[in-house]
Each structure stands twice: as structure tokens, then as C-alpha cells.
Design a protein around this motif. Structure first.
Motif, PDB file in Angstrom:
ATOM      1  N   PRO A 118       0.808  -1.233   0.000  1.00  0.00           N
ATOM      2  CA  PRO A 118       0.000   0.000   0.000  1.00  0.00           C
ATOM      3  C   PRO A 118       0.836   1.277   0.000  1.00  0.00           C
ATOM      4  N   TYR A 119       1.938   1.299   0.729  1.00  0.00           N
ATOM      5  CA  TYR A 119       2.776   2.502   0.759  1.00  0.00           C
ATOM      6  C   TYR A 119       3.353   2.793  -0.635  1.00  0.00           C
ATOM      7  N   ARG A 170       1.034   6.829  -7.028  1.00  0.00           N
ATOM      8  CA  ARG A 170      -0.009   7.833  -7.324  1.00  0.00           C
ATOM      9  C   ARG A 170       0.546   9.247  -7.160  1.00  0.00           C
ATOM     10  N   ARG A 171       1.419   9.456  -6.205  1.00  0.00           N
ATOM     11  CA  ARG A 171       1.995  10.790  -5.968  1.00  0.00           C
ATOM     12  C   ARG A 171       3.068  11.162  -6.986  1.00  0.00           C
ATOM     13  N   TRP A 213       6.550   8.129 -12.596  1.00  0.00           N
ATOM     14  CA  TRP A 213       6.945   6.720 -12.473  1.00  0.00           C
ATOM     15  C   TRP A 213       5.996   5.788 -13.207  1.00  0.00           C
ATOM     16  N   GLU A 214       4.918   6.319 -13.734  1.00  0.00           N
ATOM     17  CA  GLU A 214       3.859   5.475 -14.299  1.00  0.00           C
ATOM     18  C   GLU A 214       4.378   4.541 -15.393  1.00  0.00           C
TER      19      GLU A 214
END
Length: 105
Positions: free
Chosen positions: A80-81, A87-88, A92-93
């Protein structure tokens, strides 16, 4: 200011670990498994309570991102982290792998 960590990387077969000695017997760590297609599934990131909030977990993630760019692999952010950090950091996507491996017909 957060001190930069001396991050180590160990790998044993299809499993690996990024970790840093925080002193006094404490370690920060991030673990992963390597999928058949080479993607790394990051499944755990941990920082001991006395060291939380100092940016150490993010340093571990950034090291994995740097390695992914250098070694040309993708990441499944199962932890989760790590998912929150993806998302932030939309930059990196391009390194995100699908949670399901591609079909090999």
C-alpha cells in the motif's frame, strides 16, 4: 532534514530486499518477488516506529525506481505505501506493471 540512507540490495533467487541499517539494531526494509515476466512485485515496506515520518521508506522506493530505470524492469506496487507513492509520482507510471502477468500463449 532526513539523512540519506546507505541502501543495500540483496537478492536470493526470485526474492529480493532493499534495506538500510538505521542504527541500534533497527533496519528499514522493502521486499519484493520477481514474477516470470521479470516484473518486481513490491509486497512490503517497513520502517521501525521510532524512525517513521523521516522519509526513509520513500528513499527505499526511489532506489527501486532508479534500479528499474537502469536495469529495465517494471514494478507491481502491491504494498500500500508503494502504491500511494506511485499515485503521488506520475513520472513513475511508465514503470508500473500490470498486476496480472501477460498471457503467454
Amino acid at each position: 532534514m532526513t539523512r540519506p540512507l546507505q541502501i543495500e540490495h540483496t537478492r536470493n533467487g526470485s526474492e529480493g530486499r532493499y534495506w538500510a541499517d538505521l542504527g541500534d539494531g533497527f533496519e528499514a526494509e522493502m521486499t519484493y518477488r520477481i514474477r516470470a515476466d521479470g516484473a518486481r512485485i513490491i509486497d512490503h515496506t517497513g520502517v521501525p516506529k521510532p524512525f517513521e515520518g523521516r522519509g526513509y521508506a520513500l528513499q527505499l522506493v526511489r532506489r527501486a525506481i532508479a534500479d528499474a530505470r537502469e536495469e529495465d524492469f517494471r514494478i507491481v506496487p502491491l504494498c500500500p505505501y508503494v502504491a500511494v507513492q506511485f499515485r503521488r509520482h506520475p513520472e513513475w507510471e511508465d514503470l508500473r506493471a500490470s498486476p496480472q502477468p501477460p498471457d503467454r500463449h
